[in-house]
Design an enzyme around this catalytic site. Sequence first.
Site, PDB file in Angstrom:
ATOM      1  N   ASP A 249       0.858  -1.177   0.000  1.00 29.52           N
ATOM      2  CA  ASP A 249       0.000   0.000   0.000  1.00 29.52           C
ATOM      3  C   ASP A 249       0.901   1.237   0.000  1.00 29.52           C
ATOM      4  O   ASP A 249       1.416   1.635   1.050  1.00 29.52           O
ATOM      5  CB  ASP A 249      -0.919  -0.041   1.229  1.00 29.52           C
ATOM      6  CG  ASP A 249      -1.827   1.171   1.318  1.00 29.52           C
ATOM      7  OD1 ASP A 249      -1.624   2.127   0.543  1.00 29.52           O
ATOM      8  OD2 ASP A 249      -2.734   1.180   2.175  1.00 29.52           O
ATOM      9  N   LYS A 278      -3.659   9.147  -3.282  1.00 27.07           N
ATOM     10  CA  LYS A 278      -3.248  10.437  -2.727  1.00 27.07           C
ATOM     11  C   LYS A 278      -2.506  11.339  -3.733  1.00 27.07           C
ATOM     12  O   LYS A 278      -3.149  12.104  -4.415  1.00 27.07           O
ATOM     13  CB  LYS A 278      -2.450  10.214  -1.442  1.00 27.07           C
ATOM     14  CG  LYS A 278      -3.372   9.726  -0.310  1.00 27.07           C
ATOM     15  CD  LYS A 278      -2.803   9.915   1.068  1.00 27.07           C
ATOM     16  CE  LYS A 278      -3.879   9.796   2.127  1.00 27.07           C
ATOM     17  NZ  LYS A 278      -3.869   8.547   2.888  1.00 27.07           N
TER      18      LYS A 278
HETATM   19  C1  LIG Z   1      -4.947   7.591   3.015  1.00 26.96           C
HETATM   20  C2  LIG Z   1      -4.592   6.164   2.918  1.00 26.96           C
HETATM   21  C3  LIG Z   1      -5.528   5.218   2.456  1.00 26.96           C
HETATM   22  C4  LIG Z   1      -6.960   5.577   2.128  1.00 26.96           C
HETATM   23  O1  LIG Z   1      -7.061   6.445   1.052  1.00 26.96           O
HETATM   24  P1  LIG Z   1      -8.410   7.318   0.846  1.00 26.96           P
HETATM   25  O2  LIG Z   1      -8.203   8.001  -0.452  1.00 26.96           O
HETATM   26  O3  LIG Z   1      -8.473   8.243   2.021  1.00 26.96           O
HETATM   27  O4  LIG Z   1      -9.547   6.360   0.839  1.00 26.96           O
HETATM   28  C5  LIG Z   1      -5.109   3.910   2.358  1.00 26.96           C
HETATM   29  N1  LIG Z   1      -3.855   3.539   2.669  1.00 26.96           N
HETATM   30  C6  LIG Z   1      -2.922   4.427   3.101  1.00 26.96           C
HETATM   31  C7  LIG Z   1      -1.543   3.961   3.407  1.00 26.96           C
HETATM   32  C8  LIG Z   1      -3.272   5.762   3.254  1.00 26.96           C
HETATM   33  O5  LIG Z   1      -2.360   6.638   3.722  1.00 26.96           O
END
Ligand SMILES: *Cc1c(COP(=O)(O)O)cnc(C)c1O
Length: 445
Positions: A249, A278
Amino acid sequence: MTATPPIDYDFDKQHIWHPYTSMTHAQPTFGVVSADGCELTLDNGQQLIDGTSSWWACVHGYSHPYILEAMQAQLHTLSHVMFGGITHHSAIDVCKKLLNLTSDNLTKVFLADSGSIAVEVAMKMALQYWQGQQLPNKQRILTVKNGYHGDTFAAMSVCDPEGGMHTMFGNAVTQQLFVNAPQTPFGEPLQHDDLSSMRDALDEHHQSIAAVIIEPIMQGAGGMRFYSSDYLKGLRALCDEYQVLLILDEIATGFGRTGKLFAYEHAAIEADILCVGKALTGGYISLAATLCSDDVAQGISDSPSGVFMHGPTFMGNPLACAAASASLDLIARNEWIEQVAQIEAQMQTELAPASTLPGVAAVRVLGAVGVIEMQQPLNTAQLQQAFVDLGVWIRPFGRLIYIMPPYCIDQQQLTQLTNAMTSVAKMVGEQSANGQVQPQFISHG
Ligand SMILES: *Cc1c(COP(=O)(O)O)cnc(C)c1O
């Protein structure tokens, strides 16, 4: 310039949810009327230096002409069209660029609308893959404590079981497997037993495990912890040994934030499935993606349904793809490499003195991420005001005062951010030394 109408704070307070807030005990909000470069302008005219990149996303700064032009051009040709049975330049361009930037083994892209959905998609991919491999019992996900992967149900199920939302939703959240979070700090060789709980869990449960999911190198919202690249290397080897997919992730870490384009590059490994989000669009509009290998795609095609079972309404939104495509062009110019290195060096120098302040537990810096960890939980609302008074936008949570500024921040602006962090940490430390306990306020955001 035309005068902007006043912000209707009263309406906002009474009718609009903000992230992780109560509708009856509203936290204060600040009206932002415009943003440019690394500065937000409030409705009272005050300008704040942004230390958050709007939650990791706005890496090139606000109102970047190149991204704005790309979005404007896209709006006038094709703003949205369904992705079922239709394709378009905008999606193809961004997927080509993503495949170019990521590791060679990744060949397929699923465009998702947000990070949480990209994580849901990754987990579904892993389950369907094993169905195609005639191993349908491999359905559980193994992960580490202190993780954060999003707020939807499947994503929640792999967030830290204590700091996350498991207790609030009880049995509605799938029970996944958790092992100890990595302990070896970044830059250090692996402490000999750091992977042992991971190895034990894989040894015992691998027949029911579809995938391991982890944030590479930096655990973000679960505590801003930076861990050893040896841990990731070892984890990759364990996943291969036990026939388990590795989902990385990179939603927070991707696109240069930790000093490498992707954090997995610190460990020179490849993911089977990769989530990005993001900063993908430079922070201009929501878009995320889940990438996978030929092997994973083949497994999914061999599963009973023969297709991958996901398809959001706004999949491949052309406007979002155009923003991402432009942002990836800016990334490909490689200016971020020097910018992030400079931010890192400056933060190391300027934040170091904070480590001796009373009440400070630790100071750490990696890439364009700087953290002061306090010993006590912080009052987000109170400190938010203190930061605004100092002319900066920094939003602490839990015990953390942290920044991840846009890469284009200049030296003076960054000094203003680190000074603000240090003086607020000092104020908090003095308050708790005087017995003024910070009212506890639990927030992810
Ligand atoms: C922010 C984040 C998410 C979720 O993303 P959203 O766009 O807020 O749904 C998932 N994994 C990580 C590591 C994040 O920082």
